[in-house]
Design a protein around this motif. Structure first.
Motif, short mmCIF file in Angstrom:
data_model
loop_
_atom_site.label_atom_id
_atom_site.label_comp_id
_atom_site.label_asym_id
_atom_site.label_seq_id
_atom_site.Cartn_x
_atom_site.Cartn_y
_atom_site.Cartn_z
N LEU A 77 -60.22 -7.90 88.31
CA LEU A 77 -61.21 -6.82 88.44
C LEU A 77 -60.49 -5.47 88.51
N ARG A 78 -59.44 -5.41 89.31
CA ARG A 78 -58.67 -4.17 89.42
C ARG A 78 -58.00 -3.82 88.08
N SER A 79 -57.49 -4.84 87.41
CA SER A 79 -56.79 -4.61 86.15
C SER A 79 -57.75 -3.98 85.12
N PHE A 80 -58.98 -4.47 85.10
CA PHE A 80 -59.97 -3.91 84.18
C PHE A 80 -60.08 -2.39 84.43
N GLY A 103 -40.65 -6.02 75.64
CA GLY A 103 -41.48 -5.86 76.84
C GLY A 103 -40.91 -4.79 77.74
N SER A 104 -39.83 -5.13 78.44
CA SER A 104 -39.21 -4.14 79.34
C SER A 104 -38.60 -2.98 78.55
N ASP A 105 -38.28 -3.22 77.32
CA ASP A 105 -37.62 -2.20 76.49
C ASP A 105 -38.55 -1.73 75.37
N PRO A 106 -39.64 -1.02 75.72
CA PRO A 106 -40.63 -0.67 74.70
C PRO A 106 -40.08 0.27 73.63
N GLY A 107 -38.99 0.97 73.95
CA GLY A 107 -38.39 1.89 72.98
C GLY A 107 -37.94 1.19 71.71
N PRO A 166 -46.38 7.00 76.60
CA PRO A 166 -46.83 5.80 77.30
C PRO A 166 -46.29 5.71 78.73
N LEU A 167 -45.05 6.19 78.95
CA LEU A 167 -44.49 6.06 80.31
C LEU A 167 -45.23 6.96 81.30
N SER A 168 -45.76 8.09 80.85
CA SER A 168 -46.56 8.94 81.76
C SER A 168 -47.82 8.21 82.19
N LEU A 202 -48.09 5.03 82.41
CA LEU A 202 -47.67 3.95 83.31
C LEU A 202 -47.41 4.48 84.71
N ASN A 203 -46.84 5.68 84.80
CA ASN A 203 -46.63 6.30 86.12
C ASN A 203 -47.91 6.26 86.94
N ASN A 204 -48.97 6.70 86.27
CA ASN A 204 -50.28 6.76 86.90
C ASN A 204 -50.79 5.38 87.31
N ALA A 205 -50.69 4.45 86.37
CA ALA A 205 -51.20 3.09 86.62
C ALA A 205 -50.38 2.40 87.69
N ARG A 206 -49.07 2.62 87.69
CA ARG A 206 -48.20 1.97 88.69
C ARG A 206 -48.54 2.45 90.09
N MET A 207 -48.87 3.73 90.20
CA MET A 207 -49.26 4.25 91.51
C MET A 207 -50.53 3.54 91.99
N THR A 226 -44.66 -8.81 87.24
CA THR A 226 -44.04 -8.71 85.90
C THR A 226 -44.53 -7.50 85.12
N TYR A 227 -45.84 -7.18 85.27
CA TYR A 227 -46.31 -6.08 84.39
C TYR A 227 -46.16 -4.72 85.04
N GLU A 228 -46.42 -3.71 84.24
CA GLU A 228 -46.26 -2.31 84.70
C GLU A 228 -44.83 -2.05 85.16
N GLY A 229 -43.86 -2.68 84.47
CA GLY A 229 -42.45 -2.61 84.87
C GLY A 229 -42.18 -3.77 85.80
N THR A 230 -41.28 -4.67 85.35
CA THR A 230 -40.97 -5.83 86.22
C THR A 230 -40.28 -5.32 87.49
P1 TGC Z 1 -35.64 6.75 78.97
O1 TGC Z 1 -34.56 7.19 78.04
O2 TGC Z 1 -35.33 6.61 80.42
O3 TGC Z 1 -36.90 7.74 78.83
C1 TGC Z 1 -37.48 8.06 77.58
C2 TGC Z 1 -38.36 9.27 77.77
O4 TGC Z 1 -39.42 8.96 78.69
C3 TGC Z 1 -39.34 9.79 79.86
N1 TGC Z 1 -39.69 8.95 81.02
C4 TGC Z 1 -40.83 9.07 81.69
N2 TGC Z 1 -41.86 9.91 81.54
C5 TGC Z 1 -42.89 9.78 82.38
N3 TGC Z 1 -42.95 8.82 83.33
C6 TGC Z 1 -41.94 7.94 83.49
N4 TGC Z 1 -42.01 6.99 84.42
C7 TGC Z 1 -40.82 8.03 82.65
N5 TGC Z 1 -39.66 7.34 82.52
C8 TGC Z 1 -38.98 7.92 81.53
C9 TGC Z 1 -37.91 10.29 79.88
O5 TGC Z 1 -37.81 11.50 80.59
C10 TGC Z 1 -37.65 10.45 78.40
O6 TGC Z 1 -38.33 11.62 77.97
P2 TGC Z 1 -37.72 12.58 76.82
O7 TGC Z 1 -38.76 13.64 76.64
O8 TGC Z 1 -36.42 13.08 77.37
O9 TGC Z 1 -37.52 11.71 75.61
O10 TGC Z 1 -36.24 5.40 78.40
P3 TGC Z 1 -35.60 3.96 78.26
O11 TGC Z 1 -35.82 3.51 76.86
O12 TGC Z 1 -34.20 3.94 78.80
O13 TGC Z 1 -36.56 3.07 79.18
C11 TGC Z 1 -36.64 3.26 80.54
C12 TGC Z 1 -37.50 2.14 81.19
C13 TGC Z 1 -36.81 0.81 81.06
C14 TGC Z 1 -37.60 2.52 82.65
C15 TGC Z 1 -38.89 2.07 80.54
O14 TGC Z 1 -38.82 1.71 79.23
C16 TGC Z 1 -39.84 1.15 81.26
O15 TGC Z 1 -40.49 1.57 82.21
N6 TGC Z 1 -39.99 -0.15 80.82
C17 TGC Z 1 -41.01 -1.04 81.34
C18 TGC Z 1 -42.18 -1.14 80.34
C19 TGC Z 1 -43.51 -1.31 81.03
O16 TGC Z 1 -43.68 -1.01 82.19
N7 TGC Z 1 -44.49 -1.75 80.29
C20 TGC Z 1 -45.82 -1.87 80.80
C21 TGC Z 1 -46.82 -2.08 79.69
S1 TGC Z 1 -48.51 -1.79 80.17
C22 TGC Z 1 -48.88 -2.97 81.27
O17 TGC Z 1 -48.07 -3.73 81.70
C23 TGC Z 1 -50.31 -3.02 81.72
S2 TGC Z 1 -50.63 -4.37 82.73
C24 TGC Z 1 -52.30 -4.29 83.04
C25 TGC Z 1 -52.61 -3.46 84.25
O18 TGC Z 1 -52.09 -2.35 84.43
O19 TGC Z 1 -53.47 -3.90 85.06
#
Ligand code: TGC
Ligand code: FAD
Length: 393
Positions: free
Chosen positions: A93-96, A141-145, A243-245, A247-252, A370-374
């Motif tokens: 429910l929260r995830s939705f 996954g962890s490395d979306p780049g 996308p990471l911005s 995620l910041n919001n969602a992780r909070m 695991t999600y939103e960053g392991t």
């Molecule tokens: P890195 O070189 O560190 O950064 C690339 C660019 O992104 C900026 N940045 C951020 N911006 C905003 N918020 C953050 N938390 C940020 N972290 C980094 C950074 O300043 C840089 O910007 P720019 O302008 O200089 O280019 O990136 P990296 O490739 O080394 O990766 C860092 C890492 C591993 C921390 C990142 O890729 C990561 O967080 N990986 C985890 C992926 C993840 O969390 N996926 C989640 C998918 S969505 C989901 O799971 C939904 S679940 C359903 C639910 O929410 O209920």
């Protein structure tokens, strides 16, 4: 001591404004009356109660912190409290709500054109349109780049090819925010696209066989030469920062929310321990059970204070740093998972059934870990902030 007085031992309620408490209590009542009676059935059947979406919208949950477009414009503390109550019901429910609000409405609101905002946000606030967020891929996954999904410019369209994996709400969504690499004059750059249900070449297939987040839809998205109008690209962001911005919001939000699952497990286990008799006394009377309950409560108090402070920082400063978010996500999800596991043990054999909540929360929290960053990713985000050394690369 009353039930509420025990769970809220540090009187966190006193830190809240009356309107924050009121919004929380309204959502809590909805969860108690309309959601908890049906969650067992949905978890068992692997379904989401779609009929509740308009009710959740009425409560102001979708896009809760956004202003205008029919959104409630609430502060981050209230949003966190609302998510905590939803997660007390179930992570599904929260995830939705998290995906709809933080991962879909937020990027449209923050990075979208006026046309995109007008087209999607009012319907999403009402729950009439559903969104999803496609970042993760089968091999990234962890490395979306490293993503392989590509968008190639062709006149006034982009042609999208690739796949996204584990996408919450993917198969029920009207719009998917899809992050893809675009060749930007010889240099690749990540951009966000609004991919609409029904676009030729776009498929969303539900992932079956999950033991976790069963009352939530999860899908694989695939794109085969999908022609997306250029006006569907989010104009105001590029790079992984986009996308990471989100995620910041969602992780909070998640950091706050998981304390709801922890509370459900703690309160359930306490009640069970008081009523279950072995060796002629309630198992709550054994010191080892009391230690389990004491550990749970202590971590709930700490986790709630951490989440409150994180949201307060966001409300006061307008933003929080990734490492501030990581401390809270990393701590609170881990302790909530530990609490669910220990609560489960207090129920003995009964704990393995879906008649009681801990096993359901425990299985869900394995995904949240695991999600939103392991957990490990958040460790390394903190490691980098502490040492200045990037352990990812
Ligand atoms: P890195 O070189 O560190 O950064 C690339 C660019 O992104 C900026 N940045 C951020 N911006 C905003 N918020 C953050 N938390 C940020 N972290 C980094 C950074 O300043 C840089 O910007 P720019 O302008 O200089 O280019 O990136 P990296 O490739 O080394 O990766 C860092 C890492 C591993 C921390 C990142 O890729 C990561 O967080 N990986 C985890 C992926 C993840 O969390 N996926 C989640 C998918 S969505 C989901 O799971 C939904 S679940 C359903 C639910 O929410 O209920
Ligand atoms: P991997 O990245 O392959 O990691 C596997 C293991 O290796 C983990 O333990 C990880 O911590 C570890 N690891 C990886 N890199 C390192 C490292 N550098 N150092 C140490 N350990 C490392 N994604 C979306 O985009 N949208 C969604 O809506 C969405 N919803 C989801 C819903 C559910 C139910 C689930 C389970 C996942 C969802 N995801 C979603 C995907 C989720 O974000 C990813 O599963 C997560 O980012 C981890 O990626 P992965 O599963 O590929 O694991």
């Amino acid at each position: 001591m009353s039930r509420a007085a025990i769970t809220d031992l540090y009187r966190i309620d006193d830190l809240l404004e009356p309107e924050e408490r009121a919004a929380r209590d309204m959502v809590a009542a909805f969860v108690d009356k309309e959601y908890l009676p049906i969650i067992g059935k949905h978890f068992r059947n692997g379904t989401f109660p779609m009929e509740l979406i308009p009710r959740i919208a009425e409560l102001g949950v979708f896009g809760a912190t956004l202003k205008g477009y029919g959104c409630a414009g609430l502060n981050n503390i209230t949003y966190g409290l609302i998510l905590q109550e939803l997660e007390r019901g179930d992570s599904g429910l929260r995830s939705f709500a998290s995906v709809q609000s933080s991962l879909c409405m937020f990027p449209i609101y923050t990075f979208g054109s006026d046309e995109q905002k007008d087209r999607w946000l009012p319907g999403m606030a009402k729950g009439k349109l559903i969104g999803c967020f496609g970042l993760t891929e089968p091999d990234f996954g962890s490395d979306p780049g490293g993503m392989r999904t590509r968008a190639k410019k062709d006149g006034d369209h982009y042609v999208l090819n690739g796949a996204k994996m584990w996408i919450t709400n993917g198969n029920i969504a009207d719009v998917a925010i899809v992050w893809a690499k675009v060749d930007d004059g010889g240099q690749e750059s990540i951009r966000g696209f609004l991919v609409e249900k029904g676009m030729p070449g776009y498929r969303a297939d539900e992932i079956k066989g999950k033991f976790s987040l069963r009352a939530s839809h999860t899908a694989e998205l695939s794109f085969q030469d999908v022609r997306v109008p250029a006006k569907n690209m989010l104009p105001n962001v590029q790079g992984l920062r986009g996308p990471l911005s989100c995620l910041n919001n969602a992780r909070m939000g998640i950091s706050f929310a998981v304390m709801g699952a922890a509370v459900a497990c703690f309160e359930g286990a306490r009640e069970y321990a008081l009523s279950r008799v072995q060796f002629n006394k309630p198992i709550a009377g054994f010191q080892l059970t009391q230690e389990k309950l004491a550990d749970m409560l202590q971590e709930i108090v700490k986790g709630q204070l951490l989440a409150w402070r994180l949201a307060k920082l966001k409300d006061e400063h307008g933003k929080v740093s990734p490492e501030q978010v990581s401390v809270c996500k990393r701590n609170n999800v881990k302790v909530a998972l530990d609490i669910a596991r220990v609560a489960h043990s207090i129920y003995g054999a009964n704990g393995i059934t879906d008649e009681y909540p801990p096993v359901r929360h425990m299985l869900n929290l394995e995904s949240v870990y695991t999600y939103e960053g392991t957990h490990e990713v958040h460790t390394l985000i903190l490691g980098k902030a502490i040492t200045g050394i990037d352990a990812f690369s």
